[in-house]
Design a protein around this motif. Structure first.
Motif, PDB file in Angstrom:
ATOM      1  N   VAL A   1      43.678  38.675  39.378  1.00 23.72           N
ATOM      2  CA  VAL A   1      42.850  37.777  38.573  1.00 23.72           C
ATOM      3  C   VAL A   1      42.630  36.467  39.349  1.00 23.72           C
TER       4      VAL A   1
ATOM      5  N   TYR B   1      38.075  39.083  38.831  1.00 23.04           N
ATOM      6  CA  TYR B   1      39.219  39.604  39.577  1.00 23.04           C
ATOM      7  C   TYR B   1      38.725  40.337  40.811  1.00 23.04           C
TER       8      TYR B   1
ATOM      9  N   SER C   1      42.601  45.116  42.566  1.00 23.78           N
ATOM     10  CA  SER C   1      43.211  45.604  41.331  1.00 23.78           C
ATOM     11  C   SER C   1      43.064  47.102  41.169  1.00 23.78           C
TER      12      SER C   1
END
Length: 470
Positions: A371, A464, A468
């Protein structure tokens, strides 16, 4: 809203994993769109330069015409001045010659008065001799009269002669006296003339010298005017060549202008097509994510949706408690903050949003290392409140401010506009985030709409990095 999101992300997914194959395509389209944006910006700058070039060309044409007219007038004036100088030079020469002759005459007066003095001296001497002779003759006449008286009747005739001689002697003496007075007056006049000649001799000499100096100056002026007229003629020739070259360049200006506008139109069309491609790619990505049962983006979508519900509740509690009224909360009036660069804006609701949601936005940064930010935006892309690390007081460096002072700013870029206007359960975008001095960062952006007290206010955004997807 959370249930609708849950349904969207839990529906059967015949294309599980497809979204992650679409994301690189989205990044590529984003890069292409950014490249076209850069080209379009440079094209706009080129158009501005072309317009400036054309304006300069027009100014040059007008300047050439004005200079040409001015040089023609200057040439005529120089010619008139040259002719006038020649005429004055001739007149000065005539006056100088007259002064020279007058000076010579004045200078010669002294010698002539000296000669006159000599003649007058001789006349004075002769007149004195006449006076002496007259006196002697008068004495002889007196003596003769005496002797005639002694002779009696015999000397009467002699006495008459003696009286006549005596009268003549008296008249001669009287005339000699008058001559002496006239000679004295003439001598005074001669002396005054000699003194005047001596006094004005310097004036005559100065007049002659001044006339000579004036003649030399006017002569130099005439020569310089001739040189100036020659130089003016050369400049006129150069201006004619410059005008010819400028006229020759006009079609080139026109061609550059036409090509620049054509390139700008084509770039605009290409950008529009790239934007349409981006819309299609994001729609495909959105639909694919909605249809997938699982994926790396689902947990972020669920997190942002849950936080959006909390933010909505906090804003409605503020309304209910009177911390802010509805009119202020929905007053989308943006007042520029003086001295901010990039420009920041204050609104009637910004401080309330800081108070109500700042801590929740900080929580989002702890959710996952991928993030980058979490911020709230209104329906126009304005971000009143951002993470604290992006909410510093602005400094003198605009690049640093762009990266660290992102609150109170209106983000009118494509991603910012769509995030604020979105009313779907969620919106997933891929975009390049401008981080100022840090450059551009490719990331994903999830936005969930905020419906406050039944009215669409804006959205909650989370950005983000692609890491991820681990």
């Amino acid at each position: 809203m959370a249930s609708s999101v849950a349904r969207a992300v839990s529906a059967p997914a015949p294309f599980d994993g497809l979204s992650q194959r679409i994301v690189p395509l989205g990044y590529l389209v984003v890069e292409t769109l950014a490249f076209l944006d850069g080209l379009e910006a440079r094209s706009a700058a080129n158009l501005s330069d072309v317009e400036t070039l054309r304006a300069v060309g027009n100014h040059i044409s007008h300047a050439i015409a004005e200079v040409g007219a001015g040089m023609a007038q200057l040439s005529a004036a120089a010619s008139e001045a040259e002719n006038a100088a020649a005429e004055r030079l001739e007149a000065i020469a005539v006056s100088s010659e007259r002064l020279r002759r007058l000076g010579e005459w004045g200078t010669g007066i002294s010698a002539r008065t000296d000669a006159l003095d000599h003649v007058l001296a001789e006349i004075v001497a002769a007149n004195g001799q006449i006076g002496r002779i007259t006196r002697q003759v008068n004495i002889l006449a007196v003596n003769a009269s005496i002797e005639a008286a002694r002779a009696g009747e015999a000397g009467r005739g002699f006495a008459i002669v003696a009286d006549a001689i005596k009268e003549l002697s008296r008249q001669t003496a009287q005339a000699a006296s008058g001559v002496e007075e006239s000679i004295a007056s003439l001598d005074d006049w001669t002396r005054m003339m000699r003194d005047d000649a001596a006094r004005y001799a310097g004036e005559f000499a100065a007049g002659i010298a001044g006339a000579d100096a004036t003649r030399q100056v006017v002569g130099l002026i005439a020569k310089e005017m001739t040189r100036a007229r020659t130089g003016i003629a050369q400049v006129e020739g150069s201006m004619r060549r410059l005008d010819h070259d400028n006229q020759t360049a006009q079609p080139v200006y026109d061609a550059i202008d036409s090509n620049a506008h054509a390139v700008a139109r084509e770039l605009g069309a290409a950008r529009d097509r790239a934007g349409q491609m981006m819309d299609t790619c994001e729609t495909l990505l959105q639909r694919t994510v909605e249809s997938e049962q699982e994926g790396p983006d689902h947990r972020f979508i669920a997190y942002v949706s849950g936080m959006a519900a909390r933010v909505k509740d906090a804003m409605e509690r503020g309304l209910n408690r009177g911390l802010i009224d509805r009119q202020a909360l929905f007053a989308f009036d943006y007042a520029p903050i003086p001295g901010s660069n990039p420009v920041q804006h204050e609104t009637p609701f910004a401080r309330f949003i800081d108070f109500a949601v700042q801590d929740m936005l900080e929580e989002a940064l702890e959710y996952d290392p991928a993030v980058v930010f979490c911020a709230i935006c209104d329906r126009n892309g304005y971000i009143p409140t951002h993470n604290r690390k992006f909410s510093h007081a602005p400094g003198p460096d605009p690049a640093w401010n762009a990266a660290h002072c992102r609150n109170r700013r209106i983000f009118s870029d494509r991603a910012g506009r769509k995030a604020g206007a979105n009313r779907a359960p969620f919106l997933l975008q891929v975009y390049r985030r401008d981080m100022g001095a840090e450059g551009f960062v490719m990331m994903k952006d999830i936005s969930v709409p905020l419906i406050v007290a039944g009215t669409h206010w804006g959205g909650l955004r989370m950005g983000y990095r692609e890491m991820s997807a681990r």
